[in-house]
Design a protein around this motif. Structure first.
Motif, PDB file in Angstrom:
ATOM      1  N   GLU A   6      44.496  37.737  46.966  1.00 59.76           N
ATOM      2  CA  GLU A   6      45.535  38.641  46.922  1.00 59.76           C
ATOM      3  C   GLU A   6      46.597  37.627  46.089  1.00 59.76           C
ATOM      4  O   GLU A   6      47.331  37.880  45.221  1.00 59.76           O
ATOM      5  N   LYS A   7      46.442  36.272  46.021  1.00 58.76           N
ATOM      6  CA  LYS A   7      47.556  35.454  45.269  1.00 58.76           C
ATOM      7  C   LYS A   7      46.971  35.285  43.683  1.00 58.76           C
ATOM      8  O   LYS A   7      47.546  34.902  42.963  1.00 58.76           O
ATOM      9  N   ASP A   8      45.632  35.806  43.530  1.00 59.22           N
ATOM     10  CA  ASP A   8      45.253  35.816  42.003  1.00 59.22           C
ATOM     11  C   ASP A   8      45.758  36.771  41.460  1.00 59.22           C
ATOM     12  O   ASP A   8      46.205  37.731  41.666  1.00 59.22           O
ATOM     13  N   GLU A   9      46.014  36.459  39.932  1.00 57.74           N
ATOM     14  CA  GLU A   9      46.635  37.241  39.068  1.00 57.74           C
ATOM     15  C   GLU A   9      45.388  38.257  38.465  1.00 57.74           C
ATOM     16  O   GLU A   9      44.754  38.180  37.553  1.00 57.74           O
ATOM     17  N   CYS A  10      45.233  39.162  39.458  1.00 58.42           N
ATOM     18  CA  CYS A  10      44.161  40.233  39.031  1.00 58.42           C
ATOM     19  C   CYS A  10      44.905  41.578  38.782  1.00 58.42           C
ATOM     20  O   CYS A  10      44.076  42.642  38.687  1.00 58.42           O
ATOM     21  N   ARG A  11      46.093  41.759  38.949  1.00 60.16           N
ATOM     22  CA  ARG A  11      46.669  42.972  38.678  1.00 60.16           C
ATOM     23  C   ARG A  11      47.282  43.222  37.444  1.00 60.16           C
ATOM     24  O   ARG A  11      48.039  42.342  37.181  1.00 60.16           O
ATOM     25  N   ILE A  12      47.035  44.267  36.675  1.00 64.05           N
ATOM     26  CA  ILE A  12      47.391  44.813  35.479  1.00 64.05           C
ATOM     27  C   ILE A  12      48.006  46.192  35.579  1.00 64.05           C
ATOM     28  O   ILE A  12      47.394  47.012  36.120  1.00 64.05           O
ATOM     29  N   GLU A  13      48.893  46.442  34.577  1.00 61.86           N
ATOM     30  CA  GLU A  13      49.405  47.884  34.780  1.00 61.86           C
ATOM     31  C   GLU A  13      49.940  48.215  33.035  1.00 61.86           C
ATOM     32  O   GLU A  13      50.520  47.370  32.390  1.00 61.86           O
ATOM     33  N   PHE A  14      50.032  49.399  33.043  1.00 57.16           N
ATOM     34  CA  PHE A  14      50.364  49.936  31.567  1.00 57.16           C
ATOM     35  C   PHE A  14      51.033  51.161  31.876  1.00 57.16           C
ATOM     36  O   PHE A  14      50.570  52.167  32.866  1.00 57.16           O
ATOM     37  N   ASN A  15      51.983  51.472  30.932  1.00 55.53           N
ATOM     38  CA  ASN A  15      52.733  52.883  31.118  1.00 55.53           C
ATOM     39  C   ASN A  15      52.037  53.936  29.944  1.00 55.53           C
ATOM     40  O   ASN A  15      52.305  55.105  30.376  1.00 55.53           O
ATOM     41  N   GLU A  16      51.130  53.648  29.183  1.00 54.04           N
ATOM     42  CA  GLU A  16      50.718  54.676  28.592  1.00 54.04           C
ATOM     43  C   GLU A  16      48.978  54.206  28.090  1.00 54.04           C
ATOM     44  O   GLU A  16      48.758  53.012  28.277  1.00 54.04           O
TER      45      GLU A  16
END
Length: 700
Positions: free
Chosen positions: A103-113
């Motif tokens: 969970e502490k790994d930087e595995c989450r990415i997000e984008f708005n489009e």
């Protein structure tokens, strides 16, 4: 060479993103929504152990999970690219658990489009899973489960099986029931208006309306007051005492939030909230254009009206190049109002990803409904960056003795944003050239009686607006909530209006009498605020659940003992052909049906036929009955089907057109019901008012 695995929610999105990233270094797979959830077969919340949720892998997702694990094992890096909201954050958290990611790994990415630039930028900026956002989703899920799974069985026991209660759906149903009570309790109030037709000395027409007396606005309450005014003004001329000329601006609309998109699509396109969100999802995930998959709009679940600087610059370039320099509202003049309500996230408003992809330029790649919705979104966004429209307004005040009559003229001086975003046929209302001191000749007097109208029933658009104003639910919940209460038959549609059914009223009364707190508007809105505070890391989610559950537990114990069983069977005059007992109307899993009163000794059942009291205009033998299509839309057919194949979307009245001989129908619109000819070529000239929908009854 090991690849990087990117996991999104939908296969359509996966297909679009993989094209942007290329298959050489990236593999993009879809979780197809949630992969873990609370079990359906039991409560799934350990109340005794501080409300721990007992998540399990969702049945039917075994193959998906197996494939994701396989891909994750052979990948050097896994990125979780689920939707940028609470549900999306929770799905990423559950995926991390299933795939044994830290969970502490930087595995989450997000984008708005879903554009190439946005995806590549997101890949370069991974972050940790935001546990506070996950906890807000967990709190909502657990609260909804506790309310639904503990109150619903009481409804099954006391009313009938298959009923449900919910934190948002029950409050929404209550709003519709309360509005119906207001309508039934409403007492019309009489009032009158007086319209005048006058002419200038040059013979030009002027229409005026009664305003008041002795420089005060007054209401004409009855016919006696009308007669007194008519007696005083009869055969007298009008003196022009005041002319006021001014310019008025109409501000360009803000770009769409989710709720505003749902409202405008309902009002302008007649789309249901469910249809709007379904089509918007298609536009967001990607449309194939010239052998390239293109995400046409930004993320569709948002409370924000914010627009990125990059999007503003692109819209500026388009307006300057394609519309005109005088139509662009200079950024320095665009004062961003501080948003007064909390927004769930830092998304932008809903906007086109490529402003140069005009609706007409890509029309051939879109379905009819996709084009309509994209056209609405594109025009709204471009209009939001344009100048206000400007009108010249002329206010005319005239007197006959002590009585004041007024007229207003308007003329568009500059069309501004309406050049792009204009869905109404507006006409200028020009007053003739008049000066103070002129005298107008009175030609005609029209006194009209009116009665105030009760509050209007909710439409999907007005219900969404009300839910948003009251702080009930979130953008993602409006469409499924409305769908749920319609499917449960707590509410039904009459035209575009939402009306409570007998079942909806009974269930709401039970909940109001026994669980009043949990279907209270303020409680539900307060709960949404607490979910926001959990997301912001200010309060612990299990405390919010615990505080809400204690009064619920007490209410359940009392309700089980105090609520009497309700028999919803409705006896009819129809006789059972097998045993001679009366048939009764029952509620089943798929709606109402008829069954023998003598059940279980006699098991005779038959479909419920909803006759409208009119003979079939085609065969003249069968009865016209109200039916529903597979999608739930009402239509009218002949009881002699299949021998007679008569079908109509509008209700036949039993009358015949005196011009062409075709049958007459009821045409229901938002504001009125008219009786018109069923022949489209004839009905324009043959319309008569329905006595129950008089234009004279207007809301005061």
């Amino acid at each position: 060479m090991a690849k990087t695995l990117v996991i999104v929610e939908s296969p359509a999105k996966a297909k679009t993103i993989e094209k942007f990233l290329g298959k050489g270094h990236y593999t993009v797979k879809a979780s197809v929504g949630h992969v873990r959830d609370l079990p359906k077969s039991k409560l799934g919340v350990d109340i005794e152990n501080n409300f721990d949720p007992q998540y399990i892998n969702i049945r039917g997702k075994g193959d998906v999970i197996k494939e994701l694990k396989k891909e994750a094992k052979k990948s050097k890096k896994v990125y979780l690219a689920t939707d940028p909201d609470r549900e999306g954050e929770a799905i990423s958290w559950h995926l991390a658990h299933i795939l044994d990611l830290d969970e502490k790994d930087e595995c989450r990415i997000e984008f708005n489009e879903i554009t190439k630039d946005a995806i590549k930028k997101a890949i370069k900026s991974p972050r940790n899973i935001d546990i506070s956002v996950v906890d807000a989703q967990q709190a909502r899920r657990v609260l909804d489960r506790l309310l639904g799974y503990q109150i619903s069985p009481i409804l099954w026991l006391k009313v009938r099986k298959g009923l449900s209660a919910g934190r948002v759906q029950s409050v929404t149903t209550k709003l519709i029931c309360d509005r119906e009570k207001e309508i039934k309790a409403f007492i019309p109030v009489e009032y009158w208006t007086i319209d005048l037709e006058a002419k200038t000395s040059n013979g030009e027409d002027v229409s005026l309306k009664f305003y008041g007396k002795d420089n005060k606005k007054i209401e004409i309450e009855n016919e006696e007051m009308v007669n007194e005014i008519l007696s005083d003004i009869k055969d007298k001329d009008l003196d022009v005492v005041s002319i006021e000329s001014k310019s008025r601006k109409k501000a360009a609309p803000k770009p769409f939030t989710t709720s505003m998109l749902q409202q405008e699509a309902a009002n302008k396109l007649s789309f249901t909230t469910k249809k709007t969100m379904s089509i918007a999802q298609e536009l967001y995930e990607g449309i194939d254009i010239d052998k390239e998959t293109v995400g046409l709009i930004s993320y569709i679940r948002t409370d924000s009206k914010r627009i990125s600087d990059e999007a503003k610059e692109k819209s500026k370039a388009y307006i300057l190049d394609e519309i005109g320099e005088n139509y662009y509202k200079n950024t320095a003049e665009q004062k961003e109002k501080k948003e007064t309500k909390k927004v769930q996230d830092a998304h932008e408003a809903i906007r086109p990803t490529y402003v140069d992809k005009t609706p007409d330029s890509i029309k051939s790649y879109l379905s009819k409904d996709q084009y309509k919705l994209y056209n609405l979104i594109w025009r709204r966004f471009v209009a939001s960056q344009m100048e206000d429209s400007v009108f010249d307004i002329l206010n005319l005040e005239c007197q006959i003795g002590n009585y004041i009559f007024k007229a207003t003229g308007s003329k568009m001086k500059f069309d501004g944003y309406t050049k792009i975003y204009n869905f109404t046929d507006r006409e200028d209302k020009i007053l003739p050239d008049i000066k103070e001191g002129d005298v107008l000749n009175l030609e005609n007097i029209s006194p009209l009686q009116h009665f105030t109208n009760p509050p209007a029933r909710f439409t999907e658009a007005s219900l969404v607006k009300t839910l948003e104003e009251l702080g009930i639910g979130r953008p993602s919940t409006y469409a499924p909530t409305i769908t749920t209460i319609l499917n449960r038959e707590y509410v039904e549609k009459q035209g575009t209006s939402l009306c409570p059914t007998e079942l909806g009223i009974i269930v709401t009364d039970i909940l109001e009498n026994n669980f009043q707190k949990f279907i209270d508007v303020d409680f539900t809105a307060q709960m949404e605020n607490q979910l926001d505070e959990i997301e912001e890391g200010h309060i612990e989610w299990k405390k919010v659940v615990s505080d809400a559950y204690e009064p619920l537990r007490e209410a359940i114990e009392v309700a089980i003992e105090s609520i009497e069983k309700i028999n919803m069977d409705e006896e009819t005059d129809e006789i059972c052909e097998n045993c001679g007992e009366n048939m009764v109307i029952k509620y089943g899993r798929f709606g109402k049906f008829m069954a023998c009163k003598n059940y279980p000794e006699c098991k005779t059942t038959k479909p419920l036929v909803n006759k409208v009291g009119v003979k079939c205009p085609k065969c003249h033998e069968g009865d016209i009955i109200l039916r529903k299509s597979k999608k739930g839309k009402a239509f009218y057919g002949c009881s002699n089907y299949p021998e007679c194949d008569f079908i109509a979307w509008n209700k036949p009245t039993g009358e015949v057109c005196d011009k062409c001989g075709s049958y007459m129908i009821e045409k229901v619109t938002k504001s009125e019901t008219k009786i018109i000819c069923s022949d489209k070529d004839c009905n324009k000239g043959n319309i008569k008012e329905n006595k129950d929908a008089s234009d004279e009854k207007i809301e005061k």
